[in-house]
Design a protein around this motif. Structure first.
Motif, PDB file in Angstrom:
ATOM      1  N   MET A 164       0.811  -1.212   0.000  1.00 52.45           N
ATOM      2  CA  MET A 164       0.000   0.000   0.000  1.00 52.45           C
ATOM      3  C   MET A 164       0.846   1.265   0.000  1.00 52.45           C
ATOM      4  O   MET A 164       0.487   2.273  -0.601  1.00 52.45           O
ATOM      5  N   LYS A 184      -8.893   6.103  14.886  1.00 42.81           N
ATOM      6  CA  LYS A 184      -9.334   5.227  13.802  1.00 42.81           C
ATOM      7  C   LYS A 184      -8.556   5.434  12.508  1.00 42.81           C
ATOM      8  O   LYS A 184      -8.384   4.503  11.728  1.00 42.81           O
ATOM      9  N   TRP A 185      -8.106   6.656  12.264  1.00 44.44           N
ATOM     10  CA  TRP A 185      -7.508   6.978  10.962  1.00 44.44           C
ATOM     11  C   TRP A 185      -6.071   7.453  11.135  1.00 44.44           C
ATOM     12  O   TRP A 185      -5.691   8.028  12.149  1.00 44.44           O
ATOM     13  N   THR A 233      -5.437   6.459   5.785  1.00 42.36           N
ATOM     14  CA  THR A 233      -5.808   5.053   5.878  1.00 42.36           C
ATOM     15  C   THR A 233      -6.419   4.779   7.244  1.00 42.36           C
ATOM     16  O   THR A 233      -6.432   5.647   8.121  1.00 42.36           O
ATOM     17  N   THR A 234      -6.910   3.563   7.390  1.00 36.19           N
ATOM     18  CA  THR A 234      -7.275   3.140   8.737  1.00 36.19           C
ATOM     19  C   THR A 234      -5.992   3.020   9.570  1.00 36.19           C
ATOM     20  O   THR A 234      -4.899   2.872   9.015  1.00 36.19           O
ATOM     21  N   ASP A 254      -4.769   0.720  11.194  1.00 29.69           N
ATOM     22  CA  ASP A 254      -4.027  -0.532  11.028  1.00 29.69           C
ATOM     23  C   ASP A 254      -3.498  -0.709   9.601  1.00 29.69           C
ATOM     24  O   ASP A 254      -2.996  -1.777   9.243  1.00 29.69           O
ATOM     25  N   THR A 310      -4.938  -1.062   6.696  1.00 27.23           N
ATOM     26  CA  THR A 310      -5.541  -2.113   5.861  1.00 27.23           C
ATOM     27  C   THR A 310      -6.372  -1.522   4.730  1.00 27.23           C
ATOM     28  O   THR A 310      -6.524  -2.158   3.684  1.00 27.23           O
ATOM     29  N   ASP A 311      -6.928  -0.324   4.902  1.00 30.54           N
ATOM     30  CA  ASP A 311      -7.769   0.302   3.878  1.00 30.54           C
ATOM     31  C   ASP A 311      -7.314   1.722   3.628  1.00 30.54           C
ATOM     32  O   ASP A 311      -7.013   2.472   4.575  1.00 30.54           O
ATOM     33  N   VAL A 312      -7.318   2.115   2.355  1.00 27.59           N
ATOM     34  CA  VAL A 312      -7.003   3.489   1.978  1.00 27.59           C
ATOM     35  C   VAL A 312      -8.304   4.281   1.893  1.00 27.59           C
ATOM     36  O   VAL A 312      -9.234   3.890   1.177  1.00 27.59           O
ATOM     37  N   ILE A 313      -8.373   5.396   2.580  1.00 29.43           N
ATOM     38  CA  ILE A 313      -9.565   6.242   2.565  1.00 29.43           C
ATOM     39  C   ILE A 313      -9.382   7.383   1.576  1.00 29.43           C
ATOM     40  O   ILE A 313     -10.263   7.665   0.771  1.00 29.43           O
ATOM     41  N   GLU A 369      -6.311   9.272  -1.023  1.00 28.62           N
ATOM     42  CA  GLU A 369      -4.963   9.315  -1.589  1.00 28.62           C
ATOM     43  C   GLU A 369      -4.944  10.434  -2.619  1.00 28.62           C
ATOM     44  O   GLU A 369      -5.599  10.354  -3.663  1.00 28.62           O
TER      45      GLU A 369
END
Length: 850
Positions: free
Chosen positions: A225, A240-241, A254-255, A257, A259-262, A264
Motif C-alpha cells: 500500500m 481510527k484513521w 488510511t485506517t 491498522d 488495511t484500507d485506503v480512505i 490518496e
C-alpha cells in the motif's frame, strides 16, 4: 448584506464550508516562533515558550540564559522562570490534561512545571538505558509519552500520575525512523499504547513499512500500500484513521491498522510538510514554510498563505493556528450557521433571521417571512440558537439569540428553556474568552471539557473570582473555589498577621456552608503558620476533621477536649494513642486523669493489653486496690501457664504476685477482706506446692481447701490433711464430712468405722450412711443406720437399701401416715412389702379413730 459579509469569510472544501476567525491579537511582544519551542495545551489552554537550543539564533539584547515563559492563549504572560535544568538538550515538552507542563531532556530526565512555572518535585526519569543512550525524539498524548532513544529503543510512561517507565518491544531497526505517531491506549485492542514508526530508506519500495510497536510485540503494517517510506504521519483524535505524507508527495489517509485506503491525493510539493494535523475529522492540514494546505476527501484543496511561522494546535472540532501576531481558529462551519448565512439561503432559519432584520426596520416583510415558515418555526428557532452557540463574535451571538427569541414568541411547542440555557453557556464562554483570561473555548470543546473541569483550570490559574462567579451562575458547588482561594491566600500572605488574615479568610469561607475549615487549617500548618491553623480549626464544626488536625499541629490537650466533648470513642482513642507516644508516662497520666471518658477508655484498653502501664497509672493516682486486683488477676493468668508450677514452691512468681496484692490491700482500710483472702490464698498455694513436691503429683495447686484435704486423705496422707485443717482452721463438722466421704471413696471401711468410734461425730451418723449407700455398700451402711437418732431418717435409710420390714418398724415409731405412703411407693414392685405398709397404715388409722 450581513449574510453576504459573514459567508464571504468562508472557504469551500468540496461540499463543506470552513472558516478561520481570529480569536486574539497576541498580547506578547518580541516572541518569534521560529526561534522557540512551543507547547500548546488543547481546549484553549496555555502556551509554553522557550528558546530552541537545537537552533543557532541571534540574541537581540537578551540574556544568554534561557527562560521558560508561560502565556495564555491570548499572549498574556502567566509566569516565567530561568531554565537551569541539567540533562542536555530539551527534546520535547507538552501539557498534560491537568495542565502540568512536562519537559523531557536528552538524558531522559523529566521535569514538570505547574501553570505558575513552579518546578514540581521530584523529577522523573525514563531509566538508566535512556540516560546512557540519550533520548532522540518523543511523542506525547494526554497524560503519557513515548520516547525513542538514539539506539532506537522505545520507552513509555503511560500516565504521569503513576510515572512508571516501561520499555516497549525492540523494533529491530538500525536507522532511526522517519516519523513516529502514537495510538492512545483507550483506542487499542490491548489497552496499551501503540507506537507507529515509519521506516524505510527510500531506495526499495519493499523496505518501506509502518511498525506497530507495543509492549509485547512488533507488527509490520502497510505492505504494498505504501509504495515507499512515509515522511510524516498523525493519528486522528479517535484513533481510527492515520494521515500520512509519502516520500513522493502524496497525502495518504488510511485506517490506523493500514488495511484500507480512505484518501490518496497528490500534494503541490514533494517536500515533507513541517507540520501535519487533523482539522476535526473531515480535513487534514499540511504546513510548509509559508503555506497552509487544507485537503479533504474530494475537491480542490484550500490554501492559506502566511508570511510568518505558525503552530498548528489540534482541537476536537478544528485547529487553532498560532502565529507571532495572532491566534486563529480553523473549523468546519456548523450546519446551522450554513443554513442561516449561506448566500441566497431560503431555509427557515435564514428567513427567521431576515424577519428579525425587517422587524427592526419596522417592515411588514417580517410578518410575511414568519407566515412562510410557520410550520418549520421550531426548527428555525433551534437553528438560530445552535448557530449562536458556535459564534465567537458577541454581537452576532446576540443577534442570533434575538432572532430565536423573536421566533419563539410565535411558536407554541418549542422548549422554552433552550434560549436561556444557551445564553448561560455563552455568558460563561465569553467570560473565559476575554483577553485577560485567554481561554478560547468553542461550545463543543466546552461541553467535552465540562464546566467543573473549566472551573478547576480557572482556580489553578488563580482566577478565583471568575471561577466563583461562574460556579454561582451555573448553580454549582462553590466550596472547591473558596477552598483553593483560601489556601492560595495563605501561601501568598506570609507578611500579613495571623489575626488579620484569619478575618479575611473567615469573611470568604462563611459564604459556603459545610466548608472544611480543617483542610484550610492544614494548609496553614503546612506553610508554617501554626497559630493561624489553630485559630482556623476552632471554626471546624466536624470533630472527625477537627481532632486529627489539632493533633498534627501539636494541640493535643485541645484535641482531647474536643474528642471527649463529642463522645466519639474512636476519636478519643486516636488522641490517647497520639499523646501516649508523645509524652512521658506521668505527664500522660496527668492529662487523662482530668477527663473521665478518656480515663475510662484508657483503663479499658490497658486492662486487655497494657497491664504494666495500667499499674503505673493506678500507682500514680493512689489507687492501690486497683493495682492489687491487677496483680491478683495476673497470678491467675500465670496459673494457666503449665510452666508456672515449676521452680521453688516457696518463691514462685504466682505467690509473689499474690503477696504483693495482699500488701497493697493491707494499706487500705476498705479492703480488709481482700487482704485476708490474698494472705490465705498465698498460704494455700505454698502448702499445695509442698504437697506436690512431696507426693510428686501435680494435683493440688489451684484446688480448694476442701479438695486439698479430701485429696490428702484419699492419698493416705492423714498428717498433711490434719495440717491443712489446722492451718486454715477448718471446723470439726466440715472436717468430718470431708473425711467420711474421702474414706468412702477409697473404700477404707475399717478406717471409717474406727473414725466413727473416736468420739461422737458432730455431724451425726447420717453422713456415714450416705457415704456407704453412695458407694453401694449396704452391709457397711447397716452398721450406722441403727445409730441414727431420728426414726424418719432411720426408716428412709432402711428403705434405700431395700430392708422393708426394718423400714416399717422404724416408720411405725413416727406414726406418720404420709411417710408410710412414701415408703410404700419405694417398694412398689414388692407385694409383700406393700402389704406390711398397708397393715401399718390401717393400724394407725384405727388408733386415730378410737
Amino acid at each position: 448584506m450581513a449574510n453576504v459579509s459573514v459567508a464571504a469569510e468562508w472557504q469551500l472544501l468540496y461540499n463543506r464550508y470552513y472558516r478561520k476567525p481570529e480569536l486574539y491579537q497576541m498580547r506578547w511582544k518580541h516572541v518569534d516562533l521560529a526561534r522557540n519551542k512551543v507547547a500548546a495545551a488543547p481546549f484553549g489552554g496555555p502556551l509554553a515558550v522557550i528558546r530552541d537550543d537545537s537552533k543557532i539564533v541571534q540574541l537581540h539584547g537578551e540574556s544568554a540564559l534561557r527562560k521558560l515563559r508561560l502565556f495564555s492563549s491570548s499572549g498574556h504572560l502567566l509566569a516565567d522562570t530561568v531554565w537551569r535544568n541539567p540533562g542536555g538538550r530539551l527534546i520535547g515538552m507538552s501539557w498534560t490534561d491537568d495542565h502540568t507542563l512536562v519537559c523531557i531532556v536528552q538524558d531522559g530526565t523529566v521535569y514538570r512545571y505547574d501553570v505558575h512555572a513552579h518546578l514540581i518535585e521530584p523529577n522523573l526519569s525514563l531509566g538508566k538505558e535512556c540516560f546512557e543512550s540519550n533520548v532522540a525524539d518523543c511523542a506525547f498524548w494526554g497524560n503519557g509519552v513515548v520516547c525513542i532513544t538514539e539506539s532506537n529503543q522505545l520507552f513509555c510512561i503511560a500516565d504521569f500520575k503513576n510515572p512508571n517507565a516501561v520499555k516497549l518491544a525492540d523494533p529491530g531497526i538500525v536507522e532511526p525512523p522517519r516519523c513516529m505517531a502514537v495510538i492512545e491506549p483507550q483506542y487499542t485492542v490491548s489497552g496499551n499504547v501503540e507506537v507507529l514508526l515509519g521506516v524505510g530508506d527510500g531506495g526499495e519500495e519493499e523496505d518501506a513499512a509502518v511498525l506497530a510497536v507495543e509492549e509485547d510485540g512488533v507488527q509490520r503494517l502497510g505492505g504494498e500500500m505504501l509504495r515507499g517510506p512515509l515522511q510524516k504521519m498523525v493519528v486522528s483524535r479517535d484513533g481510527k484513521w492515520l494521515a500520512s505524507f509519502t516520500h513522493d508527495g502524496r497525502l495518504l489517509v488510511t485506517t490506523s491498522d493500514l488495511t484500507d485506503v480512505i484518501i490518496e491525493r497528490e500534494c503541490e510539493s514533494a517536500l515533507p510538510p513541517e507540520q501535519l494535523a487533523w482539522c476535526g475529522m473531515d480535513a487534514v492540514l499540511l504546513y510548509w514554510d509559508d503555506m497552509l494546505l487544507m485537503m479533504g476527501p474530494d475537491g480542490e484543496p484550500v490554501t492559506y498563505l502566511y508570511d510568518e511561522p505558525i503552530i498548528l494546535i489540534p482541537e476536537c472540532d478544528g485547529v487553532r493556528i498560532l502565529s507571532n501576531a495572532s491566534m486563529e481558529f480553523l473549523q468546519r462551519v456548523p450546519d446551522s450557521t450554513v443554513s442561516i448565512f449561506t448566500i441566497g439561503s431560503t431555509s427557515p432559519a435564514a428567513l427567521l433571521y431576515d424577519a428579525l432584520d425587517h422587524f427592526d426596520r419596522r417592515s411588514a416583510k417580517a410578518d410575511e417571512n414568519l407566515r412562510l415558515i410557520r410550520s418549520s418555526l421550531p426548527e428555525a428557532v433551534e437553528a438560530c440558537v445552535d448557530a449562536a452557540g458556535h459564534e465567537f463574535d458577541v454581537l452576532r451571538q446576540q443577534t442570533l439569540l434575538r432572532a430565536a427569541s423573536y421566533g419563539q414568541a410565535f411558536c407554541s411547542n418549542f422548549h422554552r428553556d433552550r434560549i436561556q440555557e444557551m445564553s448561560k453557556i455563552l455568558r460563561v464562554l465569553n467570560a473565559v474568552r476575554s483577553l485577560e483570561i485567554g481561554i478560547s473555548l468553542s461550545i463543543q470543546q466546552y461541553k467535552l471539557l465540562t464546566p467543573s473541569v473549566l472551573i478547576g483550570r480557572l482556580i489553578n490559574a488563580h482566577q478565583h473570582l471568575l471561577a466563583l462567579r461562574i460556579s454561582e451562575y451555573l448553580g454549582m458547588n462553590q466550596e472547591v473555589v473558596i477552598m483553593h482561594w483560601a489556601c492560595a491566600k495563605i501561601t501568598a500572605s506570609l507578611g500579613i498577621p495571623d489575626a488579620t488574615l484569619l478575618q479575611i479568610l473567615l469573611d470568604k469561607l462563611k459564604l459556603c456552608k459545610g466548608i472544611s475549615y480543617a483542610a484550610v487549617a492544614a494548609h496553614a500548618d503546612k506553610n508554617g503558620r501554626r497559630k493561624l491553623a489553630a485559630l482556623l480549626v476552632e471554626h471546624e464544626p466536624r470533630s472527625s476533621k477537627q481532632v486529627p488536625l489539632l493533633l498534627s499541629i501539636g494541640e493535643e490537650d485541645i484535641a482531647l477536649m474536643k474528642a471527649t466533648e463529642c463522645g466519639d470513642t474512636d476519636l478519643v482513642y486516636l488522641v490517647l494513642f497520639h499523646i501516649w507516644q508523645m509524652r512521658q508516662p506521668l505527664e500522660f497520666f496527668g492529662t487523662i486523669q482530668a477527663r473521665q471518658l478518656a480515663r475510662d477508655l484508657f483503663i479499658t484498653y490497658a486492662r486487655c493489653y497494657k497491664h504494666e502501664f495500667l499499674k503505673d497509672f493506678f500507682l500514680s493516682t493512689g489507687q492501690l486496690q486497683d493495682v492489687a486486683f491487677l496483680l491478683w488477676k495476673e497470678s491467675w493468668q500465670l496459673g494457666k501457664n503449665p510452666m508456672a508450677s515449676k521452680g521453688s514452691p516457696l518463691h514462685g512468681p504466682r505467690i509473689k504476685l499474690i503477696e504483693k496484692a495482699q500488701n497493697l490491700f493491707a494499706e487500705t482500710k476498705e479492703h480488709t477482706f481482700e487482704s485476708k483472702a490474698a494472705e490465705e490464698h498465698a498460704k494455700l498455694l505454698r502448702l499445695q506446692h509442698e504437697l506436690e513436691v512431696t507426693t510428686k503429683q501435680a494435683i493440688f495447686v489451684d484446688s480448694s481447701i476442701s479438695d486439698t484435704i479430701r485429696t490428702c486423705i484419699v492419698l493416705g496422707n492423714h498428717r498433711a490433711a490434719l495440717k491443712v485443717k489446722t492451718e486454715f482452721k477448718v471446723s470439726e463438722k466440715r472436717w468430718y464430712w470431708l473425711k467420711v466421704f474421702a474414706l468412702a471413696t477409697i473404700k477404707d471401711w475399717a478406717a471409717l468405722e474406727k473414725f466413727s468410734k473416736e468420739k461422737k461425730p458432730p455431724i451425726g451418723f447420717r453422713p456415714f450412711v450416705e457415704a456407704c449407700i453412695e458407694a453401694d455398700e449396704k452391709g457397711e451402711a447397716i452398721k450406722y443406720i441403727p445409730k441414727l437418732a431420728d426414726p424418719r431418717e432411720k426408716a428412709e435409710s432402711y428403705a434405700r437399701i431395700g430392708m422393708a420390714k426394718e423400714a416399717a418398724d422404724a416408720a411405725s415409731q413416727t406414726k406418720d401416715g404420709e411417710l408410710l405412703g412414701r415408703l410404700k411407693l419405694t417398694f412398689a414392685q414388692n407385694a409383700g412389702a406393700q402389704s406390711i405398709f398397708d397393715t401399718l397404715r390401717d393400724r394407725l388409722s384405727f388408733q386415730g379413730a378410737s
